[in-house]
Design an enzyme around this catalytic site. Structure first.
Site, short mmCIF file in Angstrom:
data_model
loop_
_atom_site.label_atom_id
_atom_site.label_comp_id
_atom_site.label_asym_id
_atom_site.label_seq_id
_atom_site.Cartn_x
_atom_site.Cartn_y
_atom_site.Cartn_z
N GLU A 78 -6.68 -6.12 -12.26
CA GLU A 78 -6.17 -5.03 -13.11
C GLU A 78 -5.70 -3.82 -12.29
O GLU A 78 -6.47 -3.27 -11.51
CB GLU A 78 -7.27 -4.59 -14.09
CG GLU A 78 -6.78 -3.60 -15.12
CD GLU A 78 -7.84 -3.24 -16.16
OE1 GLU A 78 -8.91 -3.86 -16.19
OE2 GLU A 78 -7.57 -2.32 -16.94
N LYS A 248 -16.88 -1.25 -20.64
CA LYS A 248 -15.85 -2.10 -20.01
C LYS A 248 -15.32 -1.39 -18.77
O LYS A 248 -15.10 -1.99 -17.72
CB LYS A 248 -14.74 -2.40 -21.02
CG LYS A 248 -13.64 -3.31 -20.50
CD LYS A 248 -12.56 -2.59 -19.72
CE LYS A 248 -11.46 -3.52 -19.26
NZ LYS A 248 -10.64 -3.02 -18.19
N HIS A 361 -1.55 5.83 -15.07
CA HIS A 361 -1.02 4.46 -14.95
C HIS A 361 0.47 4.50 -14.61
O HIS A 361 0.95 3.77 -13.76
CB HIS A 361 -1.24 3.68 -16.25
CG HIS A 361 -2.67 3.29 -16.45
ND1 HIS A 361 -3.08 2.40 -17.40
CD2 HIS A 361 -3.79 3.65 -15.80
CE1 HIS A 361 -4.39 2.24 -17.33
NE2 HIS A 361 -4.84 3.00 -16.38
P1 HMG Z 1 -3.93 11.61 -10.02
O1 HMG Z 1 -4.88 12.71 -9.70
O2 HMG Z 1 -2.97 11.79 -11.11
O3 HMG Z 1 -3.07 11.17 -8.77
O4 HMG Z 1 -4.78 10.29 -10.26
P2 HMG Z 1 -3.03 11.57 -7.24
O5 HMG Z 1 -1.81 10.91 -6.71
O6 HMG Z 1 -3.17 13.05 -7.06
O7 HMG Z 1 -4.30 10.85 -6.62
C1 HMG Z 1 -5.61 11.38 -6.66
C2 HMG Z 1 -6.50 10.46 -5.85
O8 HMG Z 1 -6.56 9.18 -6.47
C3 HMG Z 1 -5.97 10.17 -4.45
O9 HMG Z 1 -6.36 11.20 -3.58
C4 HMG Z 1 -6.65 8.86 -4.13
O10 HMG Z 1 -7.98 9.05 -3.76
C5 HMG Z 1 -6.61 8.16 -5.48
P3 HMG Z 1 -5.67 11.30 -2.10
O11 HMG Z 1 -6.30 10.26 -1.27
O12 HMG Z 1 -4.20 11.08 -2.27
O13 HMG Z 1 -6.03 12.69 -1.65
N1 HMG Z 1 -5.39 7.34 -5.58
C6 HMG Z 1 -5.29 6.10 -5.09
N2 HMG Z 1 -6.16 5.35 -4.40
C7 HMG Z 1 -5.76 4.11 -4.05
N3 HMG Z 1 -4.55 3.62 -4.34
C8 HMG Z 1 -3.65 4.35 -5.03
C9 HMG Z 1 -4.00 5.65 -5.42
N4 HMG Z 1 -3.38 6.61 -6.12
C10 HMG Z 1 -4.24 7.64 -6.21
N5 HMG Z 1 -2.44 3.83 -5.30
C11 HMG Z 1 -5.28 8.11 -11.07
C12 HMG Z 1 -4.18 9.09 -10.64
C13 HMG Z 1 -4.66 6.86 -11.62
C14 HMG Z 1 -6.14 7.78 -9.85
C15 HMG Z 1 -6.16 8.86 -12.14
O14 HMG Z 1 -5.32 9.17 -13.22
C16 HMG Z 1 -7.32 8.05 -12.64
O15 HMG Z 1 -8.38 7.99 -12.00
N6 HMG Z 1 -7.19 7.44 -13.83
C17 HMG Z 1 -8.19 6.54 -14.41
C18 HMG Z 1 -7.63 5.16 -14.37
C19 HMG Z 1 -8.62 4.12 -14.83
O16 HMG Z 1 -9.72 4.39 -15.22
N7 HMG Z 1 -8.20 2.88 -14.77
C20 HMG Z 1 -9.00 1.75 -15.15
C21 HMG Z 1 -8.24 0.86 -16.08
S1 HMG Z 1 -8.20 1.56 -17.69
C22 HMG Z 1 -9.59 0.78 -18.35
O17 HMG Z 1 -9.65 -0.41 -18.31
C23 HMG Z 1 -10.80 1.50 -18.70
C24 HMG Z 1 -10.87 2.43 -19.85
O18 HMG Z 1 -10.49 1.86 -21.09
C25 HMG Z 1 -12.33 2.79 -19.88
C26 HMG Z 1 -12.70 3.79 -20.90
O19 HMG Z 1 -12.07 3.84 -21.97
O20 HMG Z 1 -13.70 4.51 -20.66
C27 HMG Z 1 -10.00 3.63 -19.61
#
Ligand code: HMG
Length: 406
Positions: A78, A248, A361
């Protein structure tokens, strides 16, 4: 060292693992040459094997746990899960990292007996022989005893029409299913002889309440965001539809590390879901409380994750994963896994109660398109500005907008 590692190529990331001492020369070559599970080995795992189903293996960085830095292997299909873990771990590291603790790690096995005439007498008679029964159980498994483990205790309960014998076994770093099941089958006939009941079955339990691990963190946060994260847990605790999705998100991390290290994630999940329902309602596995601008997070879960034995040692990729983690003991692996679950929950909740999940995302998707099109970081940043208010990004739209940037 790991700063911006996610912007590098796969091969450069593997080189970083080598430079940081996370992997041996052999596993460096294995990763570089994509030497993973072969059909010959896969055929030893299951019956009627016909092929291999691949799952991507990635690494999450920034994890500071009990003052030690970890790079964490994730086996997951994912998108955004690893980015979320890195994001949360980075924020938590800046706040002192995670603390995690597991005190005991005993695997539980059970024997169910029915047609008991006098439960109290049966229980007392069996307990009188406890020392001898433990000795017999241990004699059936000398290897685990030689390693310092073995059967430790017997408890008995009456539930419904059943007299249930619980055997507690120190399986050292293994999941312990074979050890426990053999011990149970060895002592069952003696127990039946003592209590004169009928044995229904004997088997390990995956409800590992004698492997309780706790992880915590404390984060300085904008009060309003912290309070909303606290509310998100209150919401999960009154609504099963939300609690399931909340958990989840936690399993995004726990399953990914369990799978990467060759563990039986079905057993882990079943145990944790049961634990989430222990109060009679399915609830969040985590708690978050915001006090005076600090958000305190914790997760306490039964986790019999193994770092030795079975497919943990048979699967070539799980050996690499364990090496990346520094070949932890099972207890240490449980501590790491609990922290990963907590981090995953924090990242998801922070996004959900602020900008929403789609924004992050889309940002990731945009970056992937940018890399695919060979754009510089500078151009990707410009694209991000152009797409700031878009909720749906396609390659066609990106190609169209590229024309607007120099
Ligand atoms: P952001 O702050 O918008 O983006 O986060 P950013 O570019 O400023 O990045 C911040 C940091 O994220 C980076 O810091 C990295 O540590 C990391 P830096 O190192 O640049 O100083 N980061 C990455 N690490 C590895 N590979 C990458 C990458 N990009 C950023 N490509 C982000 C953007 C998506 C990280 C943030 O919006 C986030 O954490 N979102 C949550 C996403 C999530 O939970 N996804 C899981 C799938 S959804 C799900 O299945 C679960 C859910 O339903 C559960 C629930 O309902 O409780 C949501």
């Amino acid at each position: 060292m790991w700063k911006d590692s996610y912007k590098k190529s796969r091969k450069d990331r593997i080189k970083l693992l080598k430079e940081n001492g996370n992997i041996s020369d052999e596993n460096f070559n294995n990763l570089m040459d994509s030497k993973v599970l072969t059909n010959e080995i896969a055929d030893k795992f299951i019956e009627n094997q016909i092929g291999i189903y691949g799952i991507p293996l990635g690494i999450a960085t920034n994890f500071l746990i009990n003052n030690k830095e970890y790079v964490i292997p994730f086996a997951i299909e994912e998108p955004s899960v690893i980015a979320a873990a890195c994001n949360a771990a980075k924020i938590i590291k800046a706040n002192g990292g995670f603390s995690a603790k597991i005190d005991e790690r005993l695997i539980i096995g059970q024997i169910a007996i029915y047609d008991i005439l006098d439960f109290e007498k049966a229980k007392n008679d069996i307990l009188k022989e406890k020392t001898q029964l433990l000795e017999i159980a241990n004699n059936s498994q000398p290897n685990i005893v030689n390693l310092g483990g073995g059967a430790r205790d017997i408890k008995i309960e009456k539930k419904g029409e059943f007299l249930i014998i619980y055997l507690y076994v120190d399986a050292k770093d293994a999941m312990g299913a074979n050890t426990v099941n053999t011990m149970l089958e060895t002592i069952s006939p003696i127990i039946i002889e003592i209590c004169r009941g009928v044995k229904l079955m004997s088997i390990i339990s995956n409800y590992s309440t004698s492997c309780m691990v706790k992880a915590e963190c404390s984060i300085e946060i904008e009060e309003s965001v912290g309070k909303r994260i606290e509310k998100a847990i209150e919401f999960a605790n009154v609504d099963t539809y939300r609690a399931v999705t909340n958990n989840k998100g936690i399993f995004n991390g726990i399953d990914a590390i369990a799978l990467a290290t060759g563990n039986d994630w079905r057993a882990i999940e079943a145990g944790l879901h049961a634990y989430a329902s222990k109060d009679g309602r399915y609830k969040s596995l985590t708690t978050w409380k915001c006090i005076d601008g600090r958000l305190h997070g914790s997760i306490e879960i039964p986790l019999a994750i193994a770092s030795f034995g079975g497919s943990v040692n048979l699967h070539p990729t799980s050996k690499i994963s364990l090496e990346i983690l520094g070949n932890p003991t099972a207890k240490e692996l449980a501590e790491i896994t609990a922290c990963v679950g907590l981090a995953q929950n924090f990242a998801a909740l922070k996004a959900l109660v602020t900008v929403g999940i789609q924004k992050g995302h889309m940002k990731l998707q945009l970056k992937s398109f940018g890399v695919y099109l060979g754009l510089s970081n500078e151009k990707i940043k410009k694209l991000e500005k152009l797409f700031e208010n878009e909720t749906h990004i396609t390659l066609d739209k990106v190609n169209e907008k590229i024309k607007d940037i120099d």
